[in-house]
Design an enzyme around this catalytic site. Structure first.
Site, PDB file in Angstrom:
ATOM      1  N   HIS A 211      74.610   7.568  62.832  1.00 22.82           N
ATOM      2  CA  HIS A 211      74.640   6.112  62.717  1.00 22.82           C
ATOM      3  C   HIS A 211      73.218   5.586  62.486  1.00 22.82           C
ATOM      4  O   HIS A 211      72.236   6.237  62.863  1.00 22.82           O
ATOM      5  CB  HIS A 211      75.220   5.513  64.014  1.00 22.82           C
ATOM      6  CG  HIS A 211      75.335   4.029  63.971  1.00 22.82           C
ATOM      7  ND1 HIS A 211      74.416   3.195  64.568  1.00 22.82           N
ATOM      8  CD2 HIS A 211      76.247   3.225  63.370  1.00 22.82           C
ATOM      9  CE1 HIS A 211      74.765   1.939  64.345  1.00 22.82           C
ATOM     10  NE2 HIS A 211      75.878   1.932  63.631  1.00 22.82           N
ATOM     11  N   THR A 213      71.412   3.680  63.928  1.00 19.71           N
ATOM     12  CA  THR A 213      70.539   3.567  65.110  1.00 19.71           C
ATOM     13  C   THR A 213      69.993   4.917  65.577  1.00 19.71           C
ATOM     14  O   THR A 213      69.108   4.940  66.442  1.00 19.71           O
ATOM     15  CB  THR A 213      71.326   2.949  66.292  1.00 19.71           C
ATOM     16  OG1 THR A 213      72.551   3.671  66.427  1.00 19.71           O
ATOM     17  CG2 THR A 213      71.602   1.491  66.064  1.00 19.71           C
ATOM     18  N   LYS A 214      70.519   6.007  65.050  1.00 20.29           N
ATOM     19  CA  LYS A 214      70.029   7.323  65.481  1.00 20.29           C
ATOM     20  C   LYS A 214      68.728   7.655  64.759  1.00 20.29           C
ATOM     21  O   LYS A 214      68.492   7.158  63.663  1.00 20.29           O
ATOM     22  CB  LYS A 214      71.093   8.407  65.183  1.00 20.29           C
ATOM     23  CG  LYS A 214      72.428   8.143  65.861  1.00 20.29           C
ATOM     24  CD  LYS A 214      72.295   8.188  67.359  1.00 20.29           C
ATOM     25  CE  LYS A 214      73.634   8.058  68.089  1.00 20.29           C
ATOM     26  NZ  LYS A 214      74.197   6.706  68.103  1.00 20.29           N
ATOM     27  N   PHE A 215      67.915   8.530  65.337  1.00 17.73           N
ATOM     28  CA  PHE A 215      66.587   8.741  64.742  1.00 17.73           C
ATOM     29  C   PHE A 215      66.695   9.379  63.362  1.00 17.73           C
ATOM     30  O   PHE A 215      65.855   9.122  62.493  1.00 17.73           O
ATOM     31  CB  PHE A 215      65.666   9.536  65.684  1.00 17.73           C
ATOM     32  CG  PHE A 215      65.738  11.023  65.556  1.00 17.73           C
ATOM     33  CD1 PHE A 215      66.819  11.725  66.038  1.00 17.73           C
ATOM     34  CD2 PHE A 215      64.709  11.725  64.954  1.00 17.73           C
ATOM     35  CE1 PHE A 215      66.895  13.098  65.912  1.00 17.73           C
ATOM     36  CE2 PHE A 215      64.761  13.113  64.823  1.00 17.73           C
ATOM     37  CZ  PHE A 215      65.865  13.795  65.307  1.00 17.73           C
ATOM     38  N   GLY A 431      74.192   3.811  70.967  1.00 17.73           N
ATOM     39  CA  GLY A 431      74.248   4.374  69.687  1.00 17.73           C
ATOM     40  C   GLY A 431      73.193   3.928  68.794  1.00 17.73           C
ATOM     41  O   GLY A 431      72.705   4.432  67.949  1.00 17.73           O
TER      42      GLY A 431
END
Ligand SMILES: Cc1ncc(COP(=O)(O)O)c(C=O)c1O
Length: 431
Positions: A211, A213-215, A431
């Site tokens: 997603h 928002t993930k690094f 998330g």
């Protein structure tokens, strides 16, 4: 540990000067633009556009195109497993995996996670049975898991919260003793290790989320990773409506495929992951320096012996801070620091679970305490060391003014995170 009162009753007595200028009390915000938790990291824009150009030339947009194949190989190699089945998001990865493993009836999982974890079970008519967490790791407590196993239990689903590994060996031993499959939601865990072995390679299979928002992100995306050839094959079938070939449907399925444009972003993001990790480590160190000695505000640790991505900056705020976690959050939001209270109030207190389940499932003292104390702070490539000095300075200031500040806060119906709109690309998750 020193209390906030000790801190404020030192050389300087607490004066109104400590409060003046704070945005929550009418001053100008410290930042003119918001500083986010989970702002997307962007890799090399030209590489991304070149990949998208290639995709447009090929007119191959989905259905297992070359970019998805390349992405799957890259993710499998990071996790150290034979198979990666890329999906359109992390929730579908969980749902497909749960179906491919054949879970039914009851599955034991954690309440301290993003709600997609229990939803992916309940969506398929499975009851998530919550086991309380270990407050030191924030992950599911193996002793609680074993206590909850009944003849109705068909599996165990752990979550490596913040990318810090679950007690994988203990959980595997329990799963083996009871003949249950063990799965992990590793949405936060890409690039992290446990005992030197990469997350993604534990249990029967694990899932990742990519997603925004993930690094490492693929706009939206997910993956199932496993060493089990048959399980991977079943997951691939289910991901594509059950199609084994052009017109042969072999099983019930859904549309969980990753698109080529998502894989273009995923590959570009993966290429930049060392830089993202380095920034996250730098940010973590800046927070550690800035929060050192602040009473009641404890930055969670990451194991220096393991591979860690530190994509979450998490503090626990306890009573010795002199103001609550929610008060601190309110102070920070007014300054345009959009801190988040993950995973409040815990999945056991979210619908439909809170209405459907019995009183035993509401008794999660460790999760309740943690859900009242955890605050995540901005990090990633959108946040500079100078920003972090300002943010930690604000936290210090708020705590030094502690009870006086708490008493002066304007009380609005609802807490600040609930009262303001969710900014773009943030989901109120983990998330
Ligand atoms: C722990 C956890 N599980 C599942 C998910 C769902 O992933 P996605 O948003 O990619 O569907 C997320 C995050 O988004 C998560 O943080």
């Amino acid at each position: 540990m020193r209390s906030a009162e000790d801190m404020s009753s030192g050389a300087e007595p607490l004066t109104d000067a400590r409060l003046t200028g704070l945005a929550v009390l009418g001053g100008a915000p410290a930042f003119d633009r918001p500083r986010h938790v989970g702002r997307p990291n962007l890799g090399d824009r030209d590489r991304l556009l070149a990949r998208i150009d290639g995709m447009l030339d090929r007119l191959w947009f989905t259905n297992g195109g070359p970019l998805v194949q390349e992405f799957e190989e890259a993710v499998a190699s990071i996790a150290g497993v034979r198979h990666c089945v890329a999906t359109c998001n992390g929730t579908l990865a969980l749902e497909i995996l749960i179906r491919a493993v054949g879970l039914t009836d009851e599955v034991i999982t954690t309440p301290f996670t993003f709600v997609a974890t229990p939803h992916s079970l309940r969506w398929q008519g499975i009851t998530p049975v919550f086991a309380d967490i270990d407050p030191r790791t924030h992950n599911i407590d193996p002793a609680q898991v074993e206590r909850l196993i009944t003849p109705r239990t068909t599996g165990i689903l752990g979550v490596h919260v913040w990318g810090r590994p679950c007690a994988v060996d203990d959980l595997q031993a329990i799963a083996d003793r009871h003949g249950l499959p063990l799965l992990f939601d590793a949405s936060h865990g890409l690039g992290c290790s446990s005992g030197g072995r990469m997350i993604g390679s534990f249990g029967a299979a694990e899932t990742f989320s990519f997603h925004a928002t993930k690094f490492v992100n693929a706009f939206e995306g997910g993956a199932i990773v496993t060493d089990d050839d048959d399980l991977a094959e079943r997951a691939r079938l289910i991901r594509n409506f059950g199609f084994a070939d052009y017109d042969q449907v072999r099983s019930l399925g859904t549309n969980g495929k990753m698109s080529e444009v998502a894989a273009a972003m995923g590959l570009t993001s993966l290429e930049a992951r060392d830089r993202f990790i380095a920034v996250n480590h730098q940010n973590y160190d800046a927070y550690r320096r800035g929060l050192d000695g602040v009473p009641g505000v404890e930055l969670i640790f990451y194991d220096d012996e393991e591979a860690t991505t530190r994509q979450y900056i998490v503090v626990e705020v306890d009573e010795s801070a002199g103001l609550s976690r929610d008060d601190l959050c309110q102070v920070l939001w007014a300054e345009n620091v959009l801190a988040r209270r993950y995973f409040y109030p815990g999945c056991h207190r979210a619908e439909p679970y809170v209405s459907e389940q019995g009183p035993d499932q509401l008794r999660m003292p460790m999760t309740d305490r943690l859900a009242a104390q955890v605050l995540t702070l901005p990090t990633g490539t959108g946040v500079s060391t100078a920003d972090i000095e300002v943010i930690t300075g604000l936290v210090r200031r708020a705590v030094s003014a502690g009870p006086a500040l708490a008493a002066a806060l304007p009380r609005r119906p609802g807490t600040p995170p609930a009262a303001v709109p969710v900014p773009p690309d943030e989901q109120p998750d983990g998330g």
